[in-house]
Design an enzyme around this catalytic site. Structure first.
Site, mmCIF file in Angstrom:
data_model
loop_
_atom_site.group_PDB
_atom_site.id
_atom_site.type_symbol
_atom_site.label_atom_id
_atom_site.label_comp_id
_atom_site.label_asym_id
_atom_site.label_seq_id
_atom_site.Cartn_x
_atom_site.Cartn_y
_atom_site.Cartn_z
ATOM 1 N N HIS A 38 6.593 -37.284 8.873
ATOM 2 C CA HIS A 38 5.767 -36.300 9.615
ATOM 3 C C HIS A 38 6.829 -35.225 10.171
ATOM 4 O O HIS A 38 7.520 -35.534 11.126
ATOM 5 C CB HIS A 38 4.770 -36.953 10.632
ATOM 6 C CG HIS A 38 3.926 -38.042 9.667
ATOM 7 N ND1 HIS A 38 2.743 -37.533 9.095
ATOM 8 C CD2 HIS A 38 4.232 -39.322 9.623
ATOM 9 C CE1 HIS A 38 2.315 -38.689 8.608
ATOM 10 N NE2 HIS A 38 3.023 -39.838 8.922
ATOM 11 N N CYS A 79 -0.210 -45.645 4.830
ATOM 12 C CA CYS A 79 -1.417 -44.662 4.628
ATOM 13 C C CYS A 79 -2.583 -45.024 5.807
ATOM 14 O O CYS A 79 -3.085 -46.114 5.556
ATOM 15 C CB CYS A 79 -2.094 -44.555 3.230
ATOM 16 S SG CYS A 79 -3.576 -43.458 3.409
ATOM 17 N N GLY A 90 -0.437 -39.247 10.109
ATOM 18 C CA GLY A 90 -0.296 -37.992 10.649
ATOM 19 C C GLY A 90 -0.695 -37.885 12.050
ATOM 20 O O GLY A 90 -0.078 -37.536 12.817
ATOM 21 N N GLU A 138 -0.537 -32.640 3.335
ATOM 22 C CA GLU A 138 -0.034 -33.954 3.044
ATOM 23 C C GLU A 138 1.151 -33.876 1.868
ATOM 24 O O GLU A 138 0.839 -33.295 0.982
ATOM 25 C CB GLU A 138 -1.042 -34.868 2.525
ATOM 26 C CG GLU A 138 -1.801 -35.563 3.731
ATOM 27 C CD GLU A 138 -2.432 -36.758 3.486
ATOM 28 O OE1 GLU A 138 -1.986 -37.668 2.691
ATOM 29 O OE2 GLU A 138 -3.587 -37.143 3.931
ATOM 30 N N CYS A 154 -5.513 -37.422 7.939
ATOM 31 C CA CYS A 154 -4.334 -38.209 7.736
ATOM 32 C C CYS A 154 -3.899 -39.226 8.646
ATOM 33 O O CYS A 154 -3.588 -38.792 9.972
ATOM 34 C CB CYS A 154 -3.243 -37.291 7.565
ATOM 35 S SG CYS A 154 -1.609 -38.090 7.211
HETATM 36 N N1 LIG Z 1 0.698 -38.339 1.764
HETATM 37 C C1 LIG Z 1 1.258 -39.469 2.521
HETATM 38 C C2 LIG Z 1 0.489 -40.856 2.191
HETATM 39 C C3 LIG Z 1 -0.958 -40.778 2.764
HETATM 40 C C4 LIG Z 1 -1.010 -40.701 4.187
HETATM 41 C C5 LIG Z 1 -2.223 -40.419 4.812
HETATM 42 N N2 LIG Z 1 -3.415 -40.001 3.790
HETATM 43 C C6 LIG Z 1 -2.789 -41.084 5.936
HETATM 44 O O1 LIG Z 1 -4.040 -41.589 6.066
HETATM 45 O O2 LIG Z 1 -1.865 -41.632 6.627
HETATM 46 C C7 LIG Z 1 2.712 -39.720 2.249
HETATM 47 O O3 LIG Z 1 3.088 -39.365 1.079
HETATM 48 O O4 LIG Z 1 3.607 -40.165 3.097
#
Ligand SMILES: N[C@H](CCC[C@H](N)C(=O)O)C(=O)O
Length: 286
Positions: free
Chosen positions: A168, A76, A229, A217, A226
């Site tokens: 992604h 994250c 992301g 997400e 994100c």
């Molecule tokens: N939802 C993402 C985790 C949080 C990623 C995001 N909040 C960031 O800042 O990279 C997943 O399940 O892979």
């Protein structure tokens, strides 16, 4: 009842509840239900998920992240910047360079600091993978998915897949405000071709150093930002010929801007802010 001490922080509006396991110990079985309970905006504190800051022999500190549906992710970006600010500003790691371990590996961190506080955080987010098996995504295991037709809900989109410790699925659109975030985001996240689901990003190319960005997400839905992301978006933009390697790209997310660079060595670098919101106690009725 358990009294859970937490700190709420955000990275460009992507907000999590942080528990400092340097000072507290909890049963492992607690974290998934706790992530769900604390993230609930009506009966909990309200957040995109829960982050644990812990000690580890493999790095200067460690981080685990749970989405608001309780699913644990391997990385994250926004939480990494917040953990870096937390451990520096609160004196757990009073150094401007250190490492943070996540489930996807070890990330090198360097801080810009002023008056004893981290004002901007740069993180090496590692090297992207493109194989279907990395995401994971059904189909030929070593095949890459670069701007390939992808049918969802009767529409054919063109998808580029990038793995940066988490998956992604990236789609380029003409106008970001017309991105089908709410109509197709969840359908793509939970599409059966992704056995472990995926994060979903829509990108408008402004020019070869600027992207507009929106995200659905995995496990949290639409968020303001994100970090992984945004890194995936720049990598996807480079492999699709919209941006260049080794150049800073500004990614305009709903919550603000990140600077991302995919360097010649293959590493993806992310620079951006992090902020404290509050400290508090959650009264958890198990
Ligand atoms: N939802 C993402 C985790 C949080 C990623 C995001 N909040 C960031 O800042 O990279 C997943 O399940 O892979």
């Amino acid at each position: 009842m358990l009294n859970i001490e937490f700190t709420k922080m955000h990275g460009l509006g992507n907000n999590y509840l942080y528990i400092n396991l340097f000072e507290h110990t909890y049963d492992e079985a607690l974290f998934v239900p706790l992530a769900i309970a604390m993230s609930d905006v009506n009966r909990g504190i309200g957040a995109d998920g829960l982050v644990l800051i812990h000690q580890t022999a493999d790095a200067d500190c460690g981080m685990r992240i749970f989405n608001k549906d309780g699913s644990e992710a391997s990385n994250c970006g926004n939480a990494l910047r917040c953990v870096a600010k937390y451990v520096y500003d609160r004196g757990l790691l009073p150094r401007a360079t250190f490492t943070i371990q996540t489930k996807s590996g070890i990330n090198y961190v360097s801080l810009q600091v002023a008056n004893g506080e981290a004002t901007s955080i740069t993180i090496n987010m590692g090297q992207p993978k493109f194989e279907r098996q990395a995401m994971p995504m059904q189909g030929e295991a070593t095949a890459h998915v670069i701007h390939e037709p992808f049918d969802v809900d009767g529409e054919t989109l063109h998808m580029t897949n990038v793995f940066l410790g988490n998956p992604h699925a990236v789609f380029f659109v003409e106008h970001i405000e017309q991105a089908p975030l709410y109509t197709l985001g969840e359908k793509i996240e939970k599409h059966p071709i992704f056995p472990e689901r995926t994060n979903v990003e829509f990108i408008e190319v402004v020019n070869d150093t600027e992207l507009n960005f929106r995200v659905w997400e995995r496990g949290s839905g639409v968020t303001e930002a994100c970090g992984t992301g945004a890194c995936g978006a720049v990598v996807a933009a480079v492999v699709n010929g919209h941006c260049k390697r080794n150049e800073d790209v500004t990614v305009h997310l709903a919550g603000g801007d990140l600077t991302i660079k995919w360097d010649e060595a293959g590493d993806v670098w992310m620079t951006g802010p992090a902020a404290f919101i509050a400290d508090g106690t959650f009264f958890y009725n198990q």
